[in-house]
Design a protein around this motif. Structure first.
Motif, mmCIF file in Angstrom:
data_model
loop_
_atom_site.group_PDB
_atom_site.id
_atom_site.type_symbol
_atom_site.label_atom_id
_atom_site.label_comp_id
_atom_site.label_asym_id
_atom_site.label_seq_id
_atom_site.Cartn_x
_atom_site.Cartn_y
_atom_site.Cartn_z
ATOM 1 N N GLN A 37 0.836 -1.215 0.000
ATOM 2 C CA GLN A 37 0.000 0.000 0.000
ATOM 3 C C GLN A 37 0.865 1.256 0.000
ATOM 4 O O GLN A 37 0.601 2.208 -0.728
ATOM 5 C CB GLN A 37 -0.934 0.011 1.198
ATOM 6 N N ILE A 38 1.892 1.259 0.832
ATOM 7 C CA ILE A 38 2.780 2.426 0.900
ATOM 8 C C ILE A 38 3.533 2.592 -0.417
ATOM 9 O O ILE A 38 3.660 3.704 -0.934
ATOM 10 C CB ILE A 38 3.727 2.313 2.108
ATOM 11 N N GLY A 39 4.005 1.484 -0.979
ATOM 12 C CA GLY A 39 4.696 1.548 -2.271
ATOM 13 C C GLY A 39 3.808 2.078 -3.379
ATOM 14 O O GLY A 39 4.240 2.898 -4.201
ATOM 15 N N LEU A 40 2.556 1.626 -3.417
ATOM 16 C CA LEU A 40 1.603 2.131 -4.416
ATOM 17 C C LEU A 40 1.377 3.628 -4.240
ATOM 18 O O LEU A 40 1.343 4.381 -5.220
ATOM 19 C CB LEU A 40 0.258 1.399 -4.291
ATOM 20 N N ALA A 41 1.217 4.046 -3.002
ATOM 21 C CA ALA A 41 0.969 5.467 -2.737
ATOM 22 C C ALA A 41 2.159 6.321 -3.165
ATOM 23 O O ALA A 41 1.978 7.384 -3.771
ATOM 24 C CB ALA A 41 0.658 5.684 -1.261
ATOM 25 N N VAL A 42 3.359 5.854 -2.876
ATOM 26 C CA VAL A 42 4.560 6.598 -3.284
ATOM 27 C C VAL A 42 4.644 6.661 -4.803
ATOM 28 O O VAL A 42 4.940 7.718 -5.380
ATOM 29 C CB VAL A 42 5.827 5.960 -2.670
ATOM 30 N N ALA A 43 4.361 5.549 -5.484
ATOM 31 C CA ALA A 43 4.410 5.532 -6.951
ATOM 32 C C ALA A 43 3.366 6.474 -7.554
ATOM 33 O O ALA A 43 3.671 7.247 -8.478
ATOM 34 C CB ALA A 43 4.199 4.109 -7.458
ATOM 35 N N VAL A 44 2.143 6.423 -7.033
ATOM 36 C CA VAL A 44 1.082 7.309 -7.532
ATOM 37 C C VAL A 44 1.460 8.767 -7.297
ATOM 38 O O VAL A 44 1.329 9.609 -8.191
ATOM 39 C CB VAL A 44 -0.272 6.965 -6.865
ATOM 40 N N PHE A 45 1.942 9.054 -6.105
ATOM 41 C CA PHE A 45 2.348 10.430 -5.797
ATOM 42 C C PHE A 45 3.448 10.892 -6.753
ATOM 43 O O PHE A 45 3.391 12.007 -7.289
ATOM 44 C CB PHE A 45 2.814 10.532 -4.338
ATOM 45 N N ALA A 46 4.440 10.048 -6.987
ATOM 46 C CA ALA A 46 5.559 10.421 -7.862
ATOM 47 C C ALA A 46 5.098 10.654 -9.303
ATOM 48 O O ALA A 46 5.502 11.641 -9.944
ATOM 49 C CB ALA A 46 6.638 9.335 -7.829
ATOM 50 N N ILE A 47 4.239 9.784 -9.806
ATOM 51 C CA ILE A 47 3.748 9.932 -11.185
ATOM 52 C C ILE A 47 2.960 11.221 -11.336
ATOM 53 O O ILE A 47 3.160 11.987 -12.287
ATOM 54 C CB ILE A 47 2.905 8.704 -11.589
ATOM 55 N N PHE A 48 2.073 11.487 -10.394
ATOM 56 C CA PHE A 48 1.246 12.685 -10.515
ATOM 57 C C PHE A 48 1.997 13.952 -10.113
ATOM 58 O O PHE A 48 1.602 15.053 -10.497
ATOM 59 C CB PHE A 48 -0.077 12.511 -9.777
ATOM 60 N N ALA A 49 3.090 13.811 -9.374
ATOM 61 C CA ALA A 49 3.940 14.967 -9.104
ATOM 62 C C ALA A 49 4.562 15.473 -10.403
ATOM 63 O O ALA A 49 4.787 16.678 -10.564
ATOM 64 C CB ALA A 49 5.027 14.614 -8.087
ATOM 65 N N LEU A 50 4.801 14.569 -11.335
ATOM 66 C CA LEU A 50 5.283 14.981 -12.662
ATOM 67 C C LEU A 50 4.215 15.818 -13.377
ATOM 68 O O LEU A 50 4.540 16.812 -14.034
ATOM 69 C CB LEU A 50 5.664 13.765 -13.503
#
Length: 156
Positions: A60-73
């Motif tokens: 769950q934490i890994g997914l959240a970090v990945a989603v945050f990173a993608i949308f931070a772009l």
């Protein structure tokens, strides 16, 4: 562990998503406090849902970090607001990857419809500037859609 607590927390998440809609619609800002509450309430939800620290919570934490990173772009190129990015990351803490993917697809479709509506309304009103889209509405719509499936399709 506790179905009642899990259900209560999901209903609280739904209420917080509705609050995000209201704030984003009125001011085009999703308050950091709402995003923090959504993120932090994932922790008791994990416990109530009986998730194991490894691999469930780590995923769950890994997914959240990945989603945050993608949308931070998307934020970096001006395509999305910072509150929207934080909301997506916080919401990703709650959803298993299949539900997260469904939410992102539904969010994208709702966001396209919302954007089209704002562009058309702006053109009709004679405005030429780029409209500021309250994308938190689309994010919350996708989140609420996925949350509702848990209750509406429980017999399927």
């Amino acid at each position: 562990m506790s179905a009642g607590l899990s259900t209560f927390l999901l209903m609280l998440l739904a209420a917080l998503l509705l609050a995000c809609c209201w704030f984003d619609w009125r001011s085009r800002i999703i308050p950091n406090g709402l995003n923090a509450a959504i993120a932090l309430l994932a922790i008791p939800f994990w416990w109530a849902a009986g998730l194991a620290l490894w691999p469930d919570i780590a995923l769950q934490i890994g997914l959240a970090v990945a989603v945050f990173a993608i949308f931070a772009l998307a934020f970096a190129i001006g395509a999305m607001g910072g509150g929207d990015v934080k909301l997506l990351g916080a919401l990703a803490l709650w959803l298993p990857w299949q539900a997260l993917l469904a939410m992102l697809v539904i969010m994208s479709i709702a966001g396209g419809v919302l954007t089209l509506g704002f562009v058309v309304a702006g053109r009709i009103a004679g405005r030429t500037e780029r409209p500021e889209i309250p994308y938190g509405l689309a994010i919350a719509f996708g989140g609420l859609w996925v949350l509702s499936e848990r209750f509406l399709y429980q017999f399927g």
